[in-house]
Design a protein around this motif. Structure first.
Motif, PDB file in Angstrom:
ATOM      1  N   ARG A 252       0.813  -1.214   0.000  1.00  0.00           N
ATOM      2  CA  ARG A 252       0.000   0.000   0.000  1.00  0.00           C
ATOM      3  C   ARG A 252       0.850   1.268   0.000  1.00  0.00           C
ATOM      4  N   PHE A 253       0.319   2.276  -0.697  1.00  0.00           N
ATOM      5  CA  PHE A 253       1.025   3.547  -0.894  1.00  0.00           C
ATOM      6  C   PHE A 253       1.526   4.117   0.430  1.00  0.00           C
ATOM      7  N   ASP A 254       0.638   4.205   1.417  1.00  0.00           N
ATOM      8  CA  ASP A 254       1.022   4.801   2.695  1.00  0.00           C
ATOM      9  C   ASP A 254       2.143   4.019   3.369  1.00  0.00           C
ATOM     10  N   ALA A 255       2.144   2.714   3.218  1.00  0.00           N
ATOM     11  CA  ALA A 255       3.202   1.899   3.819  1.00  0.00           C
ATOM     12  C   ALA A 255       4.540   2.157   3.123  1.00  0.00           C
ATOM     13  N   PHE A 256       4.522   2.263   1.791  1.00  0.00           N
ATOM     14  CA  PHE A 256       5.754   2.618   1.073  1.00  0.00           C
ATOM     15  C   PHE A 256       6.258   3.984   1.554  1.00  0.00           C
TER      16      PHE A 256
ATOM     17  N   VAL B 158      -4.315  -3.334  -7.695  1.00  0.00           N
ATOM     18  CA  VAL B 158      -5.425  -4.234  -7.417  1.00  0.00           C
ATOM     19  C   VAL B 158      -6.287  -3.607  -6.318  1.00  0.00           C
ATOM     20  N   PRO B 159      -7.607  -3.487  -6.552  1.00  0.00           N
ATOM     21  CA  PRO B 159      -8.472  -2.909  -5.508  1.00  0.00           C
ATOM     22  C   PRO B 159      -8.526  -3.823  -4.273  1.00  0.00           C
ATOM     23  N   TYR B 160      -8.463  -3.208  -3.096  1.00  0.00           N
ATOM     24  CA  TYR B 160      -8.657  -3.964  -1.864  1.00  0.00           C
ATOM     25  C   TYR B 160      -9.847  -3.418  -1.080  1.00  0.00           C
ATOM     26  N   GLN B 161     -10.418  -2.293  -1.569  1.00  0.00           N
ATOM     27  CA  GLN B 161     -11.589  -1.685  -0.946  1.00  0.00           C
ATOM     28  C   GLN B 161     -12.366  -0.962  -2.032  1.00  0.00           C
TER      29      GLN B 161
ATOM     30  N   LEU C 272     -12.785   3.710  -3.226  1.00  0.00           N
ATOM     31  CA  LEU C 272     -11.868   2.812  -3.933  1.00  0.00           C
ATOM     32  C   LEU C 272     -10.454   3.001  -3.412  1.00  0.00           C
ATOM     33  N   ARG C 273      -9.868   1.897  -2.998  1.00  0.00           N
ATOM     34  CA  ARG C 273      -8.469   1.883  -2.547  1.00  0.00           C
ATOM     35  C   ARG C 273      -7.773   0.743  -3.272  1.00  0.00           C
ATOM     36  N   GLU C 274      -6.552   1.030  -3.718  1.00  0.00           N
ATOM     37  CA  GLU C 274      -5.804   0.026  -4.468  1.00  0.00           C
ATOM     38  C   GLU C 274      -4.451  -0.221  -3.825  1.00  0.00           C
ATOM     39  N   GLU C 275      -3.957  -1.425  -4.028  1.00  0.00           N
ATOM     40  CA  GLU C 275      -2.615  -1.762  -3.580  1.00  0.00           C
ATOM     41  C   GLU C 275      -1.801  -2.219  -4.778  1.00  0.00           C
TER      42      GLU C 275
END
Length: 159
Positions: free
Chosen positions: A38-42, A69-72, A76-79
């Motif tokens: 996930r963006f925030d983790a990077f 890939v959508p996870y929510q 919409l949230r993507e990883e």
């Protein structure tokens, strides 16, 4: 030669560097292989500005190294996940890590140890010949120009 022109060169190293050849991209890939998606983790782990991180991730997606890939769904949230093309970079990343463990580590040694899931043993990457499975090093390999590339490849090999 300018950085923007690397991808147009008749050289596999230049073309590869055009995609993954900066330090931030290599750190993103390192984190991908450690399970970050996930963006925030990077952003948190690497400390890169949002703009630069978005730019590097976009480039990796454009070159099909990563896929979003959508996870929510709402909102919409993507990883980001490694594609087969991205997974093929694992030996490169692991070799860079191994080099750093050997030549750049402090007195504590390697910060991360790698274990082979198959046998459970701590391991280091070893390059082997695809034909005979014998380990190979720099002095065991001869580079020859590919006929399809003519003089362009000859110049690369001749140095």
């Amino acid at each position: 030669m300018r950085w923007e022109e690397l991808g147009d060169q008749p050289c596999s190293m230049s073309r590869t560097l055009a995609v993954v050849g900066d330090r931030w991209t290599l750190l993103i890939l390192r984190d991908c292989f450690l399970g970050v998606r996930r963006f925030d983790a990077f952003e948190r782990r690497i400390g890169l500005t949002r703009h630069l991180l978005a730019d590097r991730l976009k480039k990796l997606v454009e070159h099909e190294v990563l896929v979003k890939v959508p996870y929510q769904q709402k909102p919409l949230r993507e990883e980001y996940r490694l594609t087969d093309k991205g997974l093929a970079l694992h030996p490169v990343i692991l070799s860079l890590v191994s080099w750093g463990d050997t030549w750049m580590a402090d007195e504590r040694g390697a910060p991360i140890e790698h274990y082979h899931k198959g046998c459970g043993q701590r391991m280091k990457p070893v390059m082997v010949c695809s034909e005979c499975a014998e380990p190979v090093g720099a002095r065991d390999i001869e580079a020859r120009p590919a006929a399809a590339f003519g003089e362009d490849a000859q110049r690369l090999v001749a140095g």
